[in-house]
Design a protein around this motif. Sequence first.
Motif, PDB file in Angstrom:
ATOM      1  N   PRO A  15       0.816  -1.207   0.000  1.00 34.85           N
ATOM      2  CA  PRO A  15       0.000   0.000   0.000  1.00 34.85           C
ATOM      3  C   PRO A  15       0.862   1.274   0.000  1.00 34.85           C
ATOM      4  O   PRO A  15       2.050   1.222   0.265  1.00 34.85           O
ATOM      5  CB  PRO A  15      -0.805  -0.122   1.287  1.00 34.85           C
ATOM      6  CG  PRO A  15      -0.035  -1.045   2.147  1.00 34.85           C
ATOM      7  CD  PRO A  15       0.733  -1.950   1.248  1.00 34.85           C
TER       8      PRO A  15
ATOM      9  N   SER B  15      -8.093   5.634  -4.585  1.00 34.65           N
ATOM     10  CA  SER B  15      -7.556   4.899  -3.442  1.00 34.65           C
ATOM     11  C   SER B  15      -6.923   5.835  -2.425  1.00 34.65           C
ATOM     12  O   SER B  15      -7.135   5.697  -1.222  1.00 34.65           O
ATOM     13  CB  SER B  15      -6.542   3.876  -3.953  1.00 34.65           C
ATOM     14  OG  SER B  15      -5.871   3.275  -2.887  1.00 34.65           O
ATOM     15  N   LEU B  67      -7.669  -0.678  -0.588  1.00 29.00           N
ATOM     16  CA  LEU B  67      -6.592  -1.648  -0.748  1.00 29.00           C
ATOM     17  C   LEU B  67      -7.019  -2.852  -1.592  1.00 29.00           C
ATOM     18  O   LEU B  67      -6.290  -3.833  -1.686  1.00 29.00           O
ATOM     19  CB  LEU B  67      -6.106  -2.137   0.623  1.00 29.00           C
ATOM     20  CG  LEU B  67      -5.680  -1.036   1.602  1.00 29.00           C
ATOM     21  CD1 LEU B  67      -5.321  -1.640   2.956  1.00 29.00           C
ATOM     22  CD2 LEU B  67      -4.501  -0.257   1.058  1.00 29.00           C
TER      23      LEU B  67
END
Lengths: 197, 101
Positions: A15, B15, B67
């Motif tokens: 991430p 995101s 995610l």
Amino acid sequence: MSGVDLVAAGSVPQPVIAQVTAIEASLFVFVVLTAIVTALARDVLAAVIVFGAYSLGMAALYTFYRAPDVAMTEAAISAGVTTILLLLTLAKTTRIDHEVAFESVNLPAAGAAGLLFVGLLLTTAEIPAVGDPDAPAWSNVDVTQWYIAETYAETGVENAVMAVLAAFRGFDTFGEAVVVFAAGIAVLVVLRREVFA
Amino acid sequence: MSFVETTVVAGYTVSDFLLAAAAGFVVLAVGMLYRAVKGPTMQDRVLAVNVLGTNTVVILAMLGAALSEPTFLDIALIYALLNFLMAVAISKFTVERGGVL
């Protein structure tokens, strides 16, 4: 398939670092605050409620670290069952009204807890990184590969993790089941009931 | 390329915005904690923990989307159910002492 290939195949997408640390940092602050309040609150019911909030934060943290199974257990056991059991215990005993909201900190006890914390923190340097090919699990490739290759032929169970739980260490799991069963009986005895209903 | 990877503005993707929003909700959780700690009545605390639980569900759902981890929604669902259970149990406890279940 070598150990390195397996690691690469099973690796999760990394991430974005900047936002991750922001969420992590605020979750850590939240969890530490709830833990301190749970330990120091004078009113037991308040401590139980804040402990519920603590497990909410912990479950979010576990989920964030890609351990959804641990997060589910934390949610079901810590937030659900433990809160109910603690409330039941409170209902069977007495709750005293306190004038001060917080317990005063016992310095020697806090020092001992701090030392334990530092000691545990020192051990974290030895923990291998996620996906590290030199980790003990991968340095014994013969053992891990044997389980991956032979599990189905040996046990007939398709899921290797399930096969380890129910077949290779079946007696250990049986012992755990006995403990859970005994705990269930104990809860029924405390509740003075004959069935879970 | 999935929806969350599409660029919205100045190189930031959907995101990124979801993660930033989740971080904001976590910061709000610390504020809700103040109400849970301070009280003063037990009803305040029950409400605060209930809001915290709903907040956690929202954070988990956002993280799951950002995610690309749909399994996070399962945990969010478990929390939504347990949150209700906790609120009912604590409320019943404060109203009729002894009756939790």
